[in-house]
Design an enzyme around this catalytic site. Sequence first.
Site, PDB file in Angstrom:
ATOM      1  N   GLU A 164       8.511  17.879 -24.915  1.00  0.00           N
ATOM      2  CA  GLU A 164       7.925  18.366 -23.673  1.00  0.00           C
ATOM      3  C   GLU A 164       8.437  19.772 -23.330  1.00  0.00           C
ATOM      4  O   GLU A 164       7.692  20.604 -22.811  1.00  0.00           O
ATOM      5  CB  GLU A 164       8.217  17.395 -22.523  1.00  0.00           C
ATOM      6  CG  GLU A 164       7.634  16.002 -22.703  1.00  0.00           C
ATOM      7  CD  GLU A 164       6.116  15.962 -22.582  1.00  0.00           C
ATOM      8  OE1 GLU A 164       5.503  16.976 -22.180  1.00  0.00           O
ATOM      9  OE2 GLU A 164       5.542  14.892 -22.884  1.00  0.00           O
ATOM     10  N   LYS A 207       2.619  11.523 -10.951  1.00  0.00           N
ATOM     11  CA  LYS A 207       1.723  10.729 -11.788  1.00  0.00           C
ATOM     12  C   LYS A 207       2.507   9.526 -12.312  1.00  0.00           C
ATOM     13  O   LYS A 207       3.496   9.687 -13.038  1.00  0.00           O
ATOM     14  CB  LYS A 207       1.189  11.553 -12.951  1.00  0.00           C
ATOM     15  CG  LYS A 207       0.128  10.815 -13.793  1.00  0.00           C
ATOM     16  CD  LYS A 207      -0.246  11.602 -15.032  1.00  0.00           C
ATOM     17  CE  LYS A 207      -1.073  12.806 -14.696  1.00  0.00           C
ATOM     18  NZ  LYS A 207      -1.578  13.487 -15.926  1.00  0.00           N
ATOM     19  N   HIS A 259      -1.297  10.741 -27.643  1.00  0.00           N
ATOM     20  CA  HIS A 259      -1.522   9.412 -27.075  1.00  0.00           C
ATOM     21  C   HIS A 259      -2.277   8.517 -28.053  1.00  0.00           C
ATOM     22  O   HIS A 259      -2.024   7.304 -28.142  1.00  0.00           O
ATOM     23  CB  HIS A 259      -2.290   9.513 -25.769  1.00  0.00           C
ATOM     24  CG  HIS A 259      -1.470  10.037 -24.636  1.00  0.00           C
ATOM     25  ND1 HIS A 259      -2.015  10.389 -23.411  1.00  0.00           N
ATOM     26  CD2 HIS A 259      -0.134  10.268 -24.522  1.00  0.00           C
ATOM     27  CE1 HIS A 259      -1.048  10.816 -22.608  1.00  0.00           C
ATOM     28  NE2 HIS A 259       0.094  10.754 -23.256  1.00  0.00           N
ATOM     29  N   GLU A 297      -5.018  16.425 -10.729  1.00  0.00           N
ATOM     30  CA  GLU A 297      -5.563  16.748 -12.051  1.00  0.00           C
ATOM     31  C   GLU A 297      -7.082  16.912 -12.036  1.00  0.00           C
ATOM     32  O   GLU A 297      -7.806  16.365 -12.859  1.00  0.00           O
ATOM     33  CB  GLU A 297      -5.156  15.676 -13.075  1.00  0.00           C
ATOM     34  CG  GLU A 297      -5.178  16.187 -14.508  1.00  0.00           C
ATOM     35  CD  GLU A 297      -4.577  15.198 -15.480  1.00  0.00           C
ATOM     36  OE1 GLU A 297      -3.757  15.630 -16.300  1.00  0.00           O
ATOM     37  OE2 GLU A 297      -4.902  13.997 -15.445  1.00  0.00           O
ATOM     38  N   ARG A 332      -4.233  21.272 -13.688  1.00  0.00           N
ATOM     39  CA  ARG A 332      -3.113  20.432 -14.125  1.00  0.00           C
ATOM     40  C   ARG A 332      -3.307  19.899 -15.543  1.00  0.00           C
ATOM     41  O   ARG A 332      -2.343  19.503 -16.200  1.00  0.00           O
ATOM     42  CB  ARG A 332      -2.917  19.269 -13.137  1.00  0.00           C
ATOM     43  CG  ARG A 332      -1.730  18.377 -13.477  1.00  0.00           C
ATOM     44  CD  ARG A 332      -1.427  17.371 -12.389  1.00  0.00           C
ATOM     45  NE  ARG A 332      -0.354  16.472 -12.786  1.00  0.00           N
ATOM     46  CZ  ARG A 332       0.368  15.726 -11.959  1.00  0.00           C
ATOM     47  NH1 ARG A 332       0.127  15.764 -10.657  1.00  0.00           N
ATOM     48  NH2 ARG A 332       1.306  14.931 -12.408  1.00  0.00           N
ATOM     49  N   ASN A 372      -1.266  18.580 -20.420  1.00  0.00           N
ATOM     50  CA  ASN A 372      -1.555  17.596 -21.455  1.00  0.00           C
ATOM     51  C   ASN A 372      -1.628  18.218 -22.849  1.00  0.00           C
ATOM     52  O   ASN A 372      -2.141  17.590 -23.783  1.00  0.00           O
ATOM     53  CB  ASN A 372      -2.877  16.884 -21.141  1.00  0.00           C
ATOM     54  CG  ASN A 372      -2.778  16.035 -19.893  1.00  0.00           C
ATOM     55  OD1 ASN A 372      -1.861  15.245 -19.728  1.00  0.00           O
ATOM     56  ND2 ASN A 372      -3.730  16.218 -18.978  1.00  0.00           N
ATOM     57  N   LYS A 412       6.479  22.707 -14.135  1.00  0.00           N
ATOM     58  CA  LYS A 412       5.719  21.489 -13.795  1.00  0.00           C
ATOM     59  C   LYS A 412       5.388  21.470 -12.299  1.00  0.00           C
ATOM     60  O   LYS A 412       4.244  21.194 -11.907  1.00  0.00           O
ATOM     61  CB  LYS A 412       6.543  20.257 -14.165  1.00  0.00           C
ATOM     62  CG  LYS A 412       5.918  18.901 -13.790  1.00  0.00           C
ATOM     63  CD  LYS A 412       4.776  18.530 -14.704  1.00  0.00           C
ATOM     64  CE  LYS A 412       4.194  17.139 -14.393  1.00  0.00           C
ATOM     65  NZ  LYS A 412       4.990  16.040 -14.976  1.00  0.00           N
ATOM     66  N   ARG A 450       0.807  -1.225   0.000  1.00  0.00           N
ATOM     67  CA  ARG A 450       0.000   0.000   0.000  1.00  0.00           C
ATOM     68  C   ARG A 450       0.842   1.277   0.000  1.00  0.00           C
ATOM     69  O   ARG A 450       0.404   2.337   0.435  1.00  0.00           O
ATOM     70  CB  ARG A 450      -0.971   0.012   1.194  1.00  0.00           C
ATOM     71  CG  ARG A 450      -1.987  -1.116   1.170  1.00  0.00           C
ATOM     72  CD  ARG A 450      -3.023  -0.929   2.272  1.00  0.00           C
ATOM     73  NE  ARG A 450      -4.021  -1.991   2.229  1.00  0.00           N
ATOM     74  CZ  ARG A 450      -3.925  -3.138   2.891  1.00  0.00           C
ATOM     75  NH1 ARG A 450      -2.854  -3.358   3.669  1.00  0.00           N
ATOM     76  NH2 ARG A 450      -4.859  -4.050   2.809  1.00  0.00           N
ATOM     77  N   HIS A 477       7.017   8.840 -28.178  1.00  0.00           N
ATOM     78  CA  HIS A 477       6.140   9.742 -27.437  1.00  0.00           C
ATOM     79  C   HIS A 477       6.365  11.198 -27.865  1.00  0.00           C
ATOM     80  O   HIS A 477       5.406  11.937 -28.106  1.00  0.00           O
ATOM     81  CB  HIS A 477       6.404   9.602 -25.933  1.00  0.00           C
ATOM     82  CG  HIS A 477       5.608  10.550 -25.094  1.00  0.00           C
ATOM     83  ND1 HIS A 477       4.256  10.419 -24.888  1.00  0.00           N
ATOM     84  CD2 HIS A 477       5.982  11.678 -24.413  1.00  0.00           C
ATOM     85  CE1 HIS A 477       3.816  11.409 -24.121  1.00  0.00           C
ATOM     86  NE2 HIS A 477       4.846  12.175 -23.814  1.00  0.00           N
ATOM     87  N   HIS A 491      -1.232  16.150 -25.970  1.00  0.00           N
ATOM     88  CA  HIS A 491      -1.157  14.752 -25.557  1.00  0.00           C
ATOM     89  C   HIS A 491      -2.392  13.926 -25.917  1.00  0.00           C
ATOM     90  O   HIS A 491      -2.289  12.706 -26.044  1.00  0.00           O
ATOM     91  CB  HIS A 491      -0.900  14.668 -24.054  1.00  0.00           C
ATOM     92  CG  HIS A 491       0.515  14.952 -23.668  1.00  0.00           C
ATOM     93  ND1 HIS A 491       1.142  16.143 -23.971  1.00  0.00           N
ATOM     94  CD2 HIS A 491       1.442  14.199 -23.020  1.00  0.00           C
ATOM     95  CE1 HIS A 491       2.386  16.110 -23.513  1.00  0.00           C
ATOM     96  NE2 HIS A 491       2.584  14.942 -22.932  1.00  0.00           N
TER      97      HIS A 491
END
Length: 254
Positions: A78, A36, A145, A130, A134, A138, A120, A14, A158, A141
């Site tokens: 990026e 993330k 993606h 997010e 936030r 993206n 960032k 956990r 990417h 993206h």
Amino acid sequence: MGDVAGFVAATYQRGVPVIQFPTTLLAQVDSSIGGKVGIDHREGKNLIGSFYQPRAVLIDPGLLDTLPRREFLNGLAEVIKYGFIADPEILDFLLAEDGLKKGLSGQKRIRLIARCAGIKAAVVSQDEREAGYRMILNYGHTTGHAIEKVTGYSAVSHGQAVAVGMIVAAEMAHHLGKLNRDDVELHRRVISRAGLPIKLPQVEISALLEAMLLDKKYGTSNRFVLLEEVGRPVVVEGVPEEIVVKSLLATQEE
């Protein structure tokens, strides 16, 4: 590997402490920061994951001296994203920098990494999970993606996918009356100057639209990060499909 390590740390017992030690430009300016941790699935990009903050992020820019060109470009996409959503001076620097196609070095590299990492961190500190703000990270993206998915996560990197995704986003903003044509062309100029693609690969538009439906940012309708002007991102929901298709076609290989 940072995402995998972070995901394992988030789930094992956990949660156990993790320190990120990014060794690529992409990780140093973006993915190691913000907590993330996502893993790709055949149904979509980063669909398995969590939010789990590292105890520390240790960045050594000297590690980039051995970085393959393809990996350098992944990170450079990026960097360009941060220029468009937050700091236009990054774009001016990239347009003026003669060493872009070989790789940045010395103090220029350190300053650029520090600036992007700072952006960032500032965004994440306002919206860790997010819920809203936030999402501006993206930019490019959603389409990027989708490109990665339909090309099997290997044919197109990417960074290459996100680069094209930013062109698509710029076209979309222009067709919606939010962004002027000069700023659309600025996207093409910066991205091509950096050695990244500005055209879609040979893929079916219908396949891209289907892949976008599985994007975790879609919600109940499509959702794109667009620009009202350089440095002013907005999240736009419910973009008409004809505008999405028109923007994709404007970026397609002839």
